[in-house]
Design an enzyme around this catalytic site. Structure first.
Site, PDB file in Angstrom:
ATOM      1  N   CYS A  50       0.830  -1.209   0.000  1.00 20.94           N
ATOM      2  CA  CYS A  50       0.000   0.000   0.000  1.00 20.94           C
ATOM      3  C   CYS A  50       0.863   1.257   0.000  1.00 20.94           C
ATOM      4  O   CYS A  50       0.418   2.309  -0.470  1.00 20.94           O
ATOM      5  CB  CYS A  50      -0.954   0.000   1.182  1.00 20.94           C
ATOM      6  N   HIS A 375      -1.003   1.017   7.527  1.00 18.73           N
ATOM      7  CA  HIS A 375      -1.604   1.063   6.191  1.00 18.73           C
ATOM      8  C   HIS A 375      -1.465   2.472   5.633  1.00 18.73           C
ATOM      9  O   HIS A 375      -1.420   3.450   6.391  1.00 18.73           O
ATOM     10  CB  HIS A 375      -3.076   0.661   6.282  1.00 18.73           C
TER      11      HIS A 375
END
EC number: 3.4.19.12
Length: 585
Positions: A50, A375
């Protein structure tokens, strides 16, 4: 004709008749044709990638960067993108297709009811225009490096990735940057690990790789002028001024930068942090300055100023601080306010474009407690739909107020990490007119849609928020529906997705497959081990109201059966949001 019947969602046989692309079913955006070049593609996550996706998406939506990358060098022959841009059909057995169809019908029934309207007033038309079992997906495979006169490297793979999205007929879908990830891990050992990496470090690596590749290419092609477009876009000049306190002579030294990493303090703003970056520093005692005029060590005053402002200003907020006791980095959850407009006042007297105005173009958000876990998502400003959130494969429009959730003052672990500001004089004309020069005001819905919009708002159980901002040139359909969109479910979804990246050996799909097979008690035990902070706090994400009741905990929403999880995951799906469906194992 009702809105639902006009959209083909409440008419007999609407699911069986052949349809064109779903864009043809929507009203055309009230913007000029040249602004329809926007592409909204989520990127597949290949296991804690990510940090790559957030940077690639942010750079893609910086139009000067994307156009320069696609243009230099010009291919000697038309690149073959047929093997790059494809529509993927996943063959399925009739029983599997029937099972998935039944599951989808049950899911849509609970989300949208019999009339196709969910509790947030959003119409599910994500599959309109697509054939059964088909979603538009770009798989970037074989490289076209030979057409560029280069060997395969990071630059050629990035060029293939951007060109494949830009040249694709469909404006919405999912892109799988498989070859880019393979070459990235092949050429750089630091990114071979499945551990989460720092998005800012990857951004610096990417710019340096692009610069080195172009220098090598144009060094071997002396007959072609080197455009040096990376430096033209991102490069600025810092001046270190040292003033001798004895003779008041000022010594200056210039150095270039592609981005600014600034220290942060709690309860401040980005502008304040930049002022601190340029604050005066006294050189005394053992740190005295050797003055060329006095010919000796003297006390002096030193400060940094910006001499040349870049066209694209990249600001890195230094949120990770080394902890000597734990021998690791801690995240600083400081409140740092950033604005959509910014002017730098820490410039030299002879600075070029000292009054240059910048507008926020993209924000990379980190969700987590450390640099190697958590994330990354990106929020970018687009010409067609205003602000859009890119969370791996998921693409969702959000309003401007949503950015305030990442100042750092909200409960949770999501904070702005990298900010991209574009100079107003360098922005595309249509971008400036839509998003910057005009004040953001509620758009007027066309007369033929007014009655239908009222009917949709009456069906919604969630009242329309008066504070919701719509954009003057947003698609009327998206504007009317996104104004009722609930960000709470989106916040919780980002929060739950971030923890799938905490443990390299446990990706999201394996977690779901284990949760389905386990008993509810086993799932809760496993949840406590992987979600310790959520278990202790039992709070909603991004500043939602806290609850002391276990049944209101996000854990109760995150770990359900397969079908229930899919329902909660897609409960906030907007008309053109795409997400990859996960299959049971």
């Amino acid at each position: 004709m009702s809105l639902l019947r006009w959209m083909g969602m409440n008419s007999p046989g609407s699911t069986d008749r052949r349809k064109s692309t779903w864009e043809a079913e929507l009203p055309k955006p009230s913007i000029r044709p040249e602004t329809l070049t926007d592409r909204f593609y989520g990127l597949t996550n290949y296991g804690n990638t990510c940090y790559v996706s957030s940077v690639l998406v942010s750079l893609y939506h910086l139009k000067p960067f994307r156009d320069s990358l696609n243009s230099y060098p010009l291919p000697s022959a038309p690149p073959n993108f047929k093997s790059v841009c494809t529509k993927t059909n996943h063959p399925e057995s009739s029983s599997s297709r029937h099972s998935k169809k039944k599951s989808m019908e049950n899911r849509k029934s609970s989300l949208y009811g019999s009339n196709g309207i969910n509790s947030c007033g959003c119409v599910d038309i994500s599959n309109v225009g697509s054939e059964s079992g088909t979603k538009h997906q770009i798989v970037v495979g074989e490289s076209n490096c030979s057409a560029y006169g280069m060997k395969e490297n990071i630059y050629t793979c990035l060029k293939d990735l951007y060109c494949s999205v830009s040249c694709c007929d469909c404006r919405y879908g999912i892109c799988s940057p498989e070859r880019f990830i393979q070459v990235l891990r092949r050429d750089n050992e630091a990114f071979r690990s499945t551990q989460q990496q720092d998005a800012h470090e990857f951004f610096n690596f990417l710019l340096n790789s692009v610069t080195e590749t172009l220098d090598e290419y144009y060094g071997n092609h002396s007959d072609v002028m080197h455009p040096k477009w990376v430096h033209s876009l991102f490069e600025g000049t810092l001046t270190s001024e040292t003033k001798c306190l004895t003779c008041e002579n000022i010594t200056s030294r210039d150095e270039s930068f592609l981005d600014l990493s600034i220290d942060i303090e709690n309860h401040t703003s980005v502008t304040s942090c930049l002022r601190s970056f340029s604050a005066s520093e006294m050189l005394s005692s053992k740190n005295k300055f050797h003055c060329d005029v006095c010919k000796s060590l003297q006390e002096a005053e030193k400060r940094m100023k910006i001499k040349k402002l870049p066209k694209i200003l990249s600001l890195h907020l230094k949120r990770f601080k080394y902890n000597e006791t734990q021998e690791g980095h801690d995240k600083l959850f400081y409140t740092i306010v950033f604005t959509n407009e910014m002017r730098l006042f820490t410039t030299t007297e002879d600075a070029e474009n000292a009054e240059r105005m910048y507008y926020l173009s993209s924000v990379i958000v980190h969700v987590g407690g450390g640099p190697h876990r958590g994330h990354y998502v990106s929020i970018v400003r687009t010409k067609t739909y205003g602000w859009v959130l890119f969370d791996d494969e998921n693409v969702t429009p959000v309003n401007e107020n949503y950015l305030q959730r990442f100042f750092g003052d909200q409960p949770g672990q999501a904070t702005a990490y990298v900010l991209f500001y574009t100079a107003a004089d360098e922005e595309d004309d249509d971008v400036s007119e839509v998003d910057t020069k005009e004040s953001i005001k509620p758009m007027s819905i066309p007369s033929q849609l007014k009655q239908e919009s009222v009917e949709v708002s009456n069906l919604s159980s969630t009242p329309r928020s008066n504070s919701t901002i719509t954009y003057p040139d947003m698609d009327p359909m998206v504007a009317s529906f996104s104004s009722q969109y609930s960000h709470k479910t989106l916040d919780r979804d980002i929060n739950s997705r971030s923890y799938f990246d905490r443990e390299p050996s446990l990706d999201a799909e394996r977690f779901h497959s284990r949760s389905v097979d386990a008993s509810p008690k086993a799932v809760r035990r496993e949840s406590r081990s992987f979600f310790p902070s959520l278990t202790r706090k039992r709070s909603k994400f991004f500043g939602s109201s806290q609850s002391n009741s276990p049944k209101d905990s996000p854990l109760r929403d995150t770990h359900k059966s397969s079908d229930e999880h899919s329902e909660s995951k897609h409960s906030h799906t907007l008309p053109w949001q795409f997400s990859r469906s996960r299959s049971k194992r």
